[in-house]
Design a protein around this motif. Structure first.
Motif, PDB file in Angstrom:
ATOM      1  N   ASN A 460      -8.765   2.400  -4.657  1.00  0.00           N
ATOM      2  CA  ASN A 460      -8.263   2.387  -3.295  1.00  0.00           C
ATOM      3  C   ASN A 460      -7.215   1.285  -3.268  1.00  0.00           C
ATOM      4  OD1 ASN A 460      -7.708   1.836  -0.613  1.00  0.00           O
ATOM      5  ND2 ASN A 460      -9.725   2.525   0.026  1.00  0.00           N
ATOM      6  N   ARG A 461      -5.980   1.648  -2.960  1.00  0.00           N
ATOM      7  CA  ARG A 461      -4.893   0.702  -3.175  1.00  0.00           C
ATOM      8  C   ARG A 461      -5.005  -0.566  -2.342  1.00  0.00           C
ATOM      9  NH1 ARG A 461      -2.314   1.634   1.445  1.00  0.00           N
ATOM     10  NH2 ARG A 461      -2.110   3.783   2.143  1.00  0.00           N
ATOM     11  N   ILE A 462      -5.761  -0.535  -1.248  1.00  0.00           N
ATOM     12  CA  ILE A 462      -5.838  -1.702  -0.381  1.00  0.00           C
ATOM     13  C   ILE A 462      -6.558  -2.869  -1.077  1.00  0.00           C
ATOM     14  CG2 ILE A 462      -6.439  -2.484   1.957  1.00  0.00           C
ATOM     15  CD1 ILE A 462      -4.999   0.091   2.299  1.00  0.00           C
ATOM     16  N   THR A 463      -7.532  -2.529  -1.914  1.00  0.00           N
ATOM     17  CA  THR A 463      -8.298  -3.602  -2.537  1.00  0.00           C
ATOM     18  C   THR A 463      -7.553  -4.158  -3.751  1.00  0.00           C
ATOM     19  OG1 THR A 463      -9.414  -1.869  -3.763  1.00  0.00           O
ATOM     20  CG2 THR A 463     -10.585  -2.758  -1.878  1.00  0.00           C
ATOM     21  N   ASN A 464      -7.864  -5.389  -4.105  1.00  0.00           N
ATOM     22  CA  ASN A 464      -7.306  -5.968  -5.325  1.00  0.00           C
ATOM     23  C   ASN A 464      -7.835  -5.160  -6.498  1.00  0.00           C
ATOM     24  OD1 ASN A 464      -6.223  -7.891  -3.704  1.00  0.00           O
ATOM     25  ND2 ASN A 464      -7.753  -9.448  -4.189  1.00  0.00           N
ATOM     26  N   TYR A 465      -7.092  -5.163  -7.585  1.00  0.00           N
ATOM     27  CA  TYR A 465      -7.610  -4.368  -8.676  1.00  0.00           C
ATOM     28  C   TYR A 465      -7.553  -5.139  -9.983  1.00  0.00           C
ATOM     29  CZ  TYR A 465      -4.773  -1.757 -12.110  1.00  0.00           C
ATOM     30  OH  TYR A 465      -4.076  -1.370 -13.193  1.00  0.00           O
ATOM     31  N   GLN A 466      -8.637  -5.019 -10.731  1.00  0.00           N
ATOM     32  CA  GLN A 466      -8.755  -5.779 -11.980  1.00  0.00           C
ATOM     33  C   GLN A 466      -8.238  -4.960 -13.142  1.00  0.00           C
ATOM     34  OE1 GLN A 466     -12.559  -7.513 -12.687  1.00  0.00           O
ATOM     35  NE2 GLN A 466     -12.431  -8.815 -10.873  1.00  0.00           N
ATOM     36  N   PHE A 467      -7.248  -5.542 -13.771  1.00  0.00           N
ATOM     37  CA  PHE A 467      -6.579  -4.863 -14.864  1.00  0.00           C
ATOM     38  C   PHE A 467      -7.405  -5.024 -16.134  1.00  0.00           C
ATOM     39  CE2 PHE A 467      -3.512  -4.100 -18.101  1.00  0.00           C
ATOM     40  CZ  PHE A 467      -2.619  -3.214 -17.544  1.00  0.00           C
ATOM     41  N   SER A 468      -7.832  -3.904 -16.717  1.00  0.00           N
ATOM     42  CA  SER A 468      -8.612  -3.998 -17.952  1.00  0.00           C
ATOM     43  C   SER A 468      -8.232  -2.854 -18.887  1.00  0.00           C
ATOM     44  CB  SER A 468     -10.104  -3.917 -17.630  1.00  0.00           C
ATOM     45  OG  SER A 468     -10.822  -3.506 -18.768  1.00  0.00           O
ATOM     46  N   PHE A 469      -7.621  -3.208 -20.011  1.00  0.00           N
ATOM     47  CA  PHE A 469      -7.236  -2.179 -20.977  1.00  0.00           C
ATOM     48  C   PHE A 469      -8.456  -1.392 -21.435  1.00  0.00           C
ATOM     49  CE2 PHE A 469      -3.427  -4.927 -21.794  1.00  0.00           C
ATOM     50  CZ  PHE A 469      -2.467  -3.981 -21.476  1.00  0.00           C
ATOM     51  N   ASP A 470      -9.562  -2.094 -21.677  1.00  0.00           N
ATOM     52  CA  ASP A 470     -10.741  -1.392 -22.192  1.00  0.00           C
ATOM     53  C   ASP A 470     -11.209  -0.325 -21.216  1.00  0.00           C
ATOM     54  OD1 ASP A 470     -10.813  -2.748 -24.532  1.00  0.00           O
ATOM     55  OD2 ASP A 470     -12.118  -4.349 -23.774  1.00  0.00           O
ATOM     56  N   ARG A 471     -11.246  -0.697 -19.956  1.00  0.00           N
ATOM     57  CA  ARG A 471     -11.757   0.249 -18.965  1.00  0.00           C
ATOM     58  C   ARG A 471     -10.804   1.423 -18.792  1.00  0.00           C
ATOM     59  NH1 ARG A 471     -12.468  -2.689 -13.905  1.00  0.00           N
ATOM     60  NH2 ARG A 471     -12.821  -4.468 -15.271  1.00  0.00           N
ATOM     61  N   MET A 472      -9.508   1.126 -18.712  1.00  0.00           N
ATOM     62  CA  MET A 472      -8.581   2.218 -18.406  1.00  0.00           C
ATOM     63  C   MET A 472      -8.417   3.190 -19.566  1.00  0.00           C
ATOM     64  SD  MET A 472      -4.783   0.484 -18.400  1.00  0.00           S
ATOM     65  CE  MET A 472      -5.180  -0.821 -17.270  1.00  0.00           C
ATOM     66  N   LEU A 473      -8.726   2.723 -20.797  1.00  0.00           N
ATOM     67  CA  LEU A 473      -8.542   3.591 -21.960  1.00  0.00           C
ATOM     68  C   LEU A 473      -9.828   4.293 -22.393  1.00  0.00           C
ATOM     69  CD1 LEU A 473      -6.075   1.338 -23.938  1.00  0.00           C
ATOM     70  CD2 LEU A 473      -5.612   3.683 -23.202  1.00  0.00           C
ATOM     71  N   ALA A 474     -10.929   4.040 -21.662  1.00  0.00           N
ATOM     72  CA  ALA A 474     -12.212   4.635 -22.049  1.00  0.00           C
ATOM     73  C   ALA A 474     -12.156   6.150 -21.892  1.00  0.00           C
ATOM     74  CB  ALA A 474     -13.336   4.053 -21.199  1.00  0.00           C
ATOM     75  N   LEU A 475     -12.838   6.831 -22.828  1.00  0.00           N
ATOM     76  CA  LEU A 475     -12.864   8.299 -22.760  1.00  0.00           C
ATOM     77  C   LEU A 475     -13.861   8.803 -21.732  1.00  0.00           C
ATOM     78  CD1 LEU A 475     -12.573   9.751 -26.369  1.00  0.00           C
ATOM     79  CD2 LEU A 475     -11.353  10.531 -24.349  1.00  0.00           C
ATOM     80  N   GLN A 476     -14.707   7.914 -21.262  1.00  0.00           N
ATOM     81  CA  GLN A 476     -15.705   8.294 -20.257  1.00  0.00           C
ATOM     82  C   GLN A 476     -15.408   7.584 -18.952  1.00  0.00           C
ATOM     83  OE1 GLN A 476     -17.924  10.631 -20.414  1.00  0.00           O
ATOM     84  NE2 GLN A 476     -17.360  11.072 -22.528  1.00  0.00           N
ATOM     85  N   GLY A 477     -15.775   8.231 -17.850  1.00  0.00           N
ATOM     86  CA  GLY A 477     -15.572   7.601 -16.548  1.00  0.00           C
ATOM     87  C   GLY A 477     -14.301   8.107 -15.889  1.00  0.00           C
ATOM     88  N   ASN A 478     -13.995   7.494 -14.754  1.00  0.00           N
ATOM     89  CA  ASN A 478     -12.852   7.944 -13.961  1.00  0.00           C
ATOM     90  C   ASN A 478     -11.561   7.366 -14.553  1.00  0.00           C
ATOM     91  OD1 ASN A 478     -11.205   8.924 -11.974  1.00  0.00           O
ATOM     92  ND2 ASN A 478     -12.020   7.638 -10.320  1.00  0.00           N
TER      93      ASN A 478
END
Ligand code: ARG
Length: 601
Positions: A460-478
């Motif tokens: 949700n763009r209103i909230t701050n967002y934590q940048f994490s390469f591991d999370r964004m590149l995971a094959l599982q999850g959103n």
């Protein structure tokens, strides 16, 4: 299912009117008439829709809502068009009417979409221009992660609006005017004069460093301050030498920005702050004529209504400083005037959208108020700030490199691609696959950049967002890889002999579904049009992300639990049709997020 919902809504309204003619007449006199309050069912076991319109009628009619619902249902059942669409309505709780579409209608709807490139999303006819003001970095400063967010979110909103058929003006309101140039030119004259008359004499990195030094001198040294101010006046007054220097500095930054846009496949038209220079005087004149201008301590300002500072006094928007200079707010006022303006010099827009960090919310609220009071915003004109939160590191603090510097966008994108490549090589080895370099590079680039974009858009763009390469590149999850993988899976079905193209063109045989996993997928697929309508209205790309994620999950459940290629006809064709529509929906949806898909990964 927007079209179906509209049909149902009018059938319900008609049934209510037949059941309660007096109440209907009264409601029509007081306003738009009786409201069936149709909404998607809150749980799948309640069917497809629920209508809650009986509840608010209980009081005026002096009847229990369940009884009212019964009377409406009786009228509904007398409507042959309704019976062709829905099963018998059920009354639940205090008087909700639950509606379930007939299976054959749902199947027919899927079939219609298979032959429709727009997947059920209607196109607006000749919409008025919409301005999306996004990215908008500042010349001679590095583009930072906040600008990256603006770029990614703004691009996706522009894509959705374009897809709906609106003429969209993608405007890059770059900061290319104002005091920063005065400082920079003054400083460069002394330390690197060649940068002021030779192209490419310095690169952007140097320029950023020079800017930092200039700023420091400006803050510390009064003489420097005065010279800088004179330099701005020269520039804004059109002095050819200053203009040339300015042009060179802008070009330098522009080329650097363009590299990022090219990498991310983002189209923007630059119309920076300087563009509005000739219109600034008119802003002041207009405000004066409207009686809004107040001179306060030598500065010309407009006092805001309903906004006061800590001392309880109304806050001003300063439009002209006491030294005669204009500022960020003046430029934005000129821009609003120009963007809504119907004269040949205007954009004649009806919706103007600004994508910036939430820190600028007060600036826009003030500027919007002044513009409205000045009469520059047409009655049907929409002026919207689309704010977003900060990008943080995994420690929850401002994103920084290990050395504590601001993260350069180029490095950030490089790292995403490098990590995607490392993940891919690992996976290939585990699976014992061998692929050529071209494939590896293409997949890594697509996945890496998709991951960065999707990670940003899915919050949700209103909230701050934590940048994490591991999370964004995971094959599982959103994540982007999860969604891209769903598309790859479906492409794999085609490679294994499922003819997805043929399924789409063979429209004559009705599709047949029996399994709950099939129905779940059908219902999920048919939500697409409503999701797009919602994003267009609320400007929240994360709604589209959530939808695409859920669709992928429902698809994966279907594909894991129901056989497709080994099924007998007619189930086989019907299931292939679902696979095909899922792939089409994911590709179109991801495309609207600015993310290209892959056939293999
Ligand atoms: N240049 C500004 C910044 O970097 C953003 C401009 C946004 N657009 C506007 N019309 N004010 O913060």
């Amino acid at each position: 299912m927007l079209r179906i919902a509209e049909t149902l809504e009018s059938q319900l309204r008609a049934a209510m009117e037949r059941a309660f003619p007096d109440a209907a007449a009264a409601a029509r006199q007081a306003g738009p008439g009786l409201d069936p309050q149709l909404a998607p069912a809150s749980k799948p076991e309640f069917g497809d829709f629920q209508a809650n319109g009986a509840l608010p009628l209980a009081k005026p009619l002096g009847q229990p809502p369940r009884k009212i619902a019964e009377a409406v249902v009786e009228q509904l059942k007398a409507d042959p068009a309704f019976n062709a669409l829905c099963q018998d309505p059920q009354i639940a709780g205090p008087g909700f009417i639950n509606l379930t579409l007939k299976p054959e209608r749902l199947a027919a709807e899927v079939q219609v979409r298979l032959g429709d490139q727009r997947l059920g999303v209607p196109a607006v006819e000749q919409g008025a221009p919409v301005v999306v003001d996004f990215s908008s970095p500042n010349i001679a400063k590095e583009m930072h992660v906040g600008h990256l967010r603006s770029t990614i979110i703004g691009d996706s909103l522009a894509r959705v609006l374009e897809f709906r058929g609106h003429p969209v003006l993608r405007l890059n309101h770059v900061g290319d005017w104002g005091t920063q140039f005065g400082m920079l030119i003054t400083h460069l004259k002394q330390v690197a004069p060649e940068a002021l008359n030779t192209a490419d004499a310095v690169d952007l990195g140097d320029l950023v460093a020079f800017y930092r030094q200039a700023k420091q001198r400006f803050d510390e040294d009064e003489t420097f301050q005065t010279t800088s101010r004179e330099e701005v006046v020269k520039l804004q007054g059109g002095d050819p030498v200053s203009l040339k220097a300015w042009g060179l500095l802008c070009d330098q930054s522009r080329r650097e920005f363009q590299k990022i846009y090219d990498r991310l496949d983002i189209r923007l038209s630059e119309r920076g702050e300087s563009f509005y220079n000739p219109y600034l005087e008119r802003v002041v004149a207009d405000l004066d004529a409207a009686g809004l201008l107040v001179v306060d301590d030598g500065a010309r300002c407009v006092f805001l209504e309903g906004v006061s500072g800590k001392d309880g006094k109304p806050l001003p928007v300063i439009v002209q400083k006491s030294d005669g200079g204009f500022n960020y707010a003046t430029t934005d006022l000129a821009a609003i005037r120009y963007r809504f303006g119907a004269d040949p010099e205007g954009d004649a827009a009806r919706r103007v959208i600004y994508v910036t960090d939430a820190g600028q919310a007060n600036h826009f609220a003030g500027v919007f108020q002044v513009a409205r009071r000045a009469g520059w915003v047409p009655e049907d004109g929409r002026l919207e700030h689309v704010p977003f939160g900060l990008v943080q590191g995994e420690d929850g603090k401002k994103l920084k490199t290990r050395a504590g510097d601001t993260v350069r966008l180029r490095d950030l994108l490089d790292e995403a691609v490098e990590r995607a490549e490392a993940d891919l090589r690992r996976r290939l080895e585990e699976e014992g696959r061998s692929e050529d370099e071209a494939f590896i590079q293409q997949v890594a680039t697509t996945v890496g950049l998709a991951a960065v974009k999707y990670a940003d858009l899915s919050q949700n763009r209103i909230t701050n967002y934590q940048f994490s390469f591991d999370r964004m590149l995971a094959l599982q999850g959103n994540t982007a890889p999860y969604l891209l993988y769903a598309v790859v899976r479906i492409a794999g079905i085609a490679r294994k002999g499922g003819d997805l193209e043929a399924v789409a063109s063979a429209g004559s045989e009705p599709l047949r579904f029996a399994e709950p996993q099939e129905w779940a997928l059908v219902r999920e697929l048919l939500k697409f049009d409503a999701v797009i309508a919602e994003v267009e209205e609320e400007l929240l790309p994360n709604r589209l992300c959530t939808y695409l994620f859920e669709l992928s999950q429902v698809f994966n459940r279907f594909y894991d639990q129901v056989s497709v290629l080994k099924a007998e006809e007619p189930a086989r064709s019907s299931r292939l049709a679902l696979c095909r529509l899922t792939a089409d929906t994911l590709k179109l949806g991801l495309g609207l997020l600015g993310i290209p898909t892959l056939e293999r990964m």
